[in-house]
Design an enzyme around this catalytic site. Structure first.
Site, short mmCIF file in Angstrom:
data_model
loop_
_atom_site.label_atom_id
_atom_site.label_comp_id
_atom_site.label_asym_id
_atom_site.label_seq_id
_atom_site.Cartn_x
_atom_site.Cartn_y
_atom_site.Cartn_z
N HIS A 124 0.70 -1.06 0.01
CA HIS A 124 0.25 -0.22 0.04
C HIS A 124 0.99 0.76 0.06
O HIS A 124 1.75 1.38 0.40
CB HIS A 124 -0.97 -0.12 0.94
CG HIS A 124 -2.56 0.78 1.08
ND1 HIS A 124 -2.95 0.20 0.34
CD2 HIS A 124 -1.98 1.96 1.30
CE1 HIS A 124 -4.33 1.57 0.79
NE2 HIS A 124 -4.26 2.88 1.23
N ASP B 82 -14.00 2.84 6.67
CA ASP B 82 -12.80 3.29 5.93
C ASP B 82 -13.97 4.11 5.02
O ASP B 82 -13.31 4.66 4.34
CB ASP B 82 -11.72 2.83 5.45
CG ASP B 82 -10.75 3.44 4.53
OD1 ASP B 82 -10.43 4.36 5.75
OD2 ASP B 82 -10.35 3.13 3.82
N ARG C 181 -12.83 12.20 3.91
CA ARG C 181 -11.52 13.66 4.15
C ARG C 181 -11.93 13.98 2.85
O ARG C 181 -10.79 15.08 3.60
CB ARG C 181 -10.78 11.76 5.03
CG ARG C 181 -10.80 11.67 6.50
CD ARG C 181 -10.02 10.79 6.58
NE ARG C 181 -9.02 10.81 6.27
CZ ARG C 181 -7.35 9.77 5.71
NH1 ARG C 181 -8.20 8.54 5.61
NH2 ARG C 181 -6.40 10.52 5.89
N SER D 164 -7.06 4.64 8.11
CA SER D 164 -7.11 4.29 6.82
C SER D 164 -6.68 3.04 6.15
O SER D 164 -7.41 1.81 6.02
CB SER D 164 -7.39 5.46 6.34
OG SER D 164 -8.04 5.06 5.01
N LYS E 165 -8.00 -1.37 6.52
CA LYS E 165 -8.01 -2.18 4.72
C LYS E 165 -7.14 -2.93 5.02
O LYS E 165 -7.12 -4.15 4.99
CB LYS E 165 -7.39 -1.30 3.84
CG LYS E 165 -8.31 -0.29 3.73
CD LYS E 165 -8.73 0.47 2.55
CE LYS E 165 -7.42 1.21 2.04
NZ LYS E 165 -8.07 2.64 2.60
#
Ligand code: URA
Length: 429
Positions: free
Chosen positions: A82, A161, A168, A183, A187
């Site tokens: 990520h 999220d 956001r 966040s 995930k």
């Protein structure tokens, strides 16, 4: 629980208990707490920050807002990558299939565009028919059979999220270490992975502008990963300029395909290989970084990584006709941004480039906005390149003339040109 009291508590710099966070987030999901109240809490967190135990509670609450995958019975190593968010960053789209072709299982949950940064989901959705909202059972099946699935937060998985991320994006509450940790890690942990590599972006196009802040974020993310039993590696890479030669939607899918077919831009492929090496070593498939990089290059030249990408596209309902049709998502308009003087490009305002991509149609200014798959920017020159006055530096393209002109205007004075030789450092330590 009185929502306004929780908001006041955080606004005044006090900590929130796990119970308070859980009640607030749960009530937001069931609709008893409004967007306006959640926006106020997000802004209070943005300004006041959170202590380590509050961040852990936030991750835990967001994670448990939905279901959690379990891949413990798999023979292959379930892992993911990520990024904390950048401009032109399409590494997930290349690296996911590449690692799956190496034998890893990649259950990847991604996000949409956030602030000035691009979103993997928005890019994937430009592939006609490609579904990012598969059910949990299908997600599990695809990960087991194809070796990779790329999806978004759903009602089943990380719903907190999904809702908070979208809010956001439009309330100026993105650049917050606790919110980014909540966040990303909710995930990633929900995916049921054993290993994770994080690309923490640093510089004027990243949420973390300095290496010091990026390290704070990277260390916090690592602590959370390890505390949930996920082996976590971090790589710090520069966002002082966009990654690759394009930023946008369909154009980034095309550049990802180039990468998977061995024609990817050098910087994009260097980041891909560096991150991929971490997971190949974690999984035991490679022993050294050199071995891991050689293996990835071989999977690309042999066509196996691209085959895996196509297998994933088809398995998620995507049509492959656009990959051989130049007219797919062809922009109606384009316009060049020209150099104002002769010299060498010293720096560029990557944040402004990200905002220009949003203006062109690659992102959203309000949650209900739709994106324009044909939109994007091509970087004809990058840091360290020589330019002549009047030479094109960027090419903006999309299918809405007004937005095109606005995007172009935003890029008019964002490049710094001087006589000095300079280079751009991609990896930071
Ligand atoms: N990526 C995410 O998934 N969430 C963030 O908050 C930032 C980047």
């Amino acid at each position: 629980m009185i929502p306004a009291e929780i908001i006041q508590q955080k606004r005044n710099g006090q900590s929130l208990s796990k119970k308070e966070l859980r009640q607030f987030i749960q009530s937001y999901l069931d609709g008893t707490i409004l967007d306006s109240q959640m926006s106020a809490l997000l802004m209070a967190i943005y300004f006041q920050g959170m202590k380590d135990d509050e961040i852990s509670s936030l991750v835990d609450t967001m994670l448990n807002s939905g279901k959690r995958m379990d891949f413990s019975s798999l023979d292959s190593y379930p892992a993911d990558k990520h990024s904390t968010g950048g401009v032109g960053d399409k590494v997930s789209i290349i690296l996911g299939p590449l690692l799956a072709s190496a034998g890893l299982a990649i259950p990847m949950i991604s996000g949409r565009s956030l602030g000035h940064t691009g979103g993997t989901l928005d890019k994937l959705e430009t592939i006609p028919g490609f579904r990012v909202d598969v059910s949990l059972d299908e997600f599990e099946d695809l990960t087991k059979t194809v070796g990779i699935a790329m999806i978004g937060q759903t009602e089943d998985i990380c719903p907190a999220d999904r809702k908070m991320y979208a809010l956001r994006d439009v309330t100026g509450t993105v650049e917050s270490i606790p919110l980014i940790c909540g966040s990303i890690m909710s995930k990633k942990i929900a995916e049921g992975i054993r290993g994770l590599v994080l690309d923490v972006k640093v510089g004027n196009g990243a949420f973390m502008k300095t290496l010091t802040d990026a390290k704070k974020l990277g260390e916090q993310l690592t602590r959370i990963g390890e505390s949930f039993g996920v082996e976590t590696d971090v790589v710090y890479t520069s966002m002082a300029q966009p990654l690759g030669n394009v930023a946008g939607l369909w154009c980034e899918i095309q550049e990802s395909v180039d990468g998977l077919q061995g024609r990817g831009p050098a910087d994009t492929m260097a980041v891909t290989y560096e991150l991929g090496a971490k997971l190949l070593i974690q999984s035991g498939i490679a022993k050294t970084k050199d071995e891991a990089i050689d293996l990835q290059k071989h999977l690309i030249t042999s066509g196996k990584a691209y085959e895996k990408f196509m297998e994933m596209v088809k398995a998620q309902g995507g049509s492959t006709h656009c990959f051989s049709n130049d007219r797919c998502h062809a922009p109606k308009y384009f316009v060049d941004v020209l150099a104002e003087k002769t010299g060498i490009i010293q720096s560029m305002d990557t944040y402004q480039i990200g905002l220009a991509t949003v203006e062109l149609g690659c992102g959203r200014k309000k949650t209900s906005d739709t994106v324009d798959p044909s939109s994007g920017i091509r970087f004809l020159k990058k840091i360290g390149d020589s330019v002549e006055i009047g030479e094109p530096i960027f090419r903006c393209f999309n299918s809405n003339k007004k937005k095109l002109d606005n995007g172009k205007a935003m890029l008019a004075t964002i490049v710094n040109i001087a006589d000095k030789q300079t280079t751009h450092k991609l990896f930071l330590k």
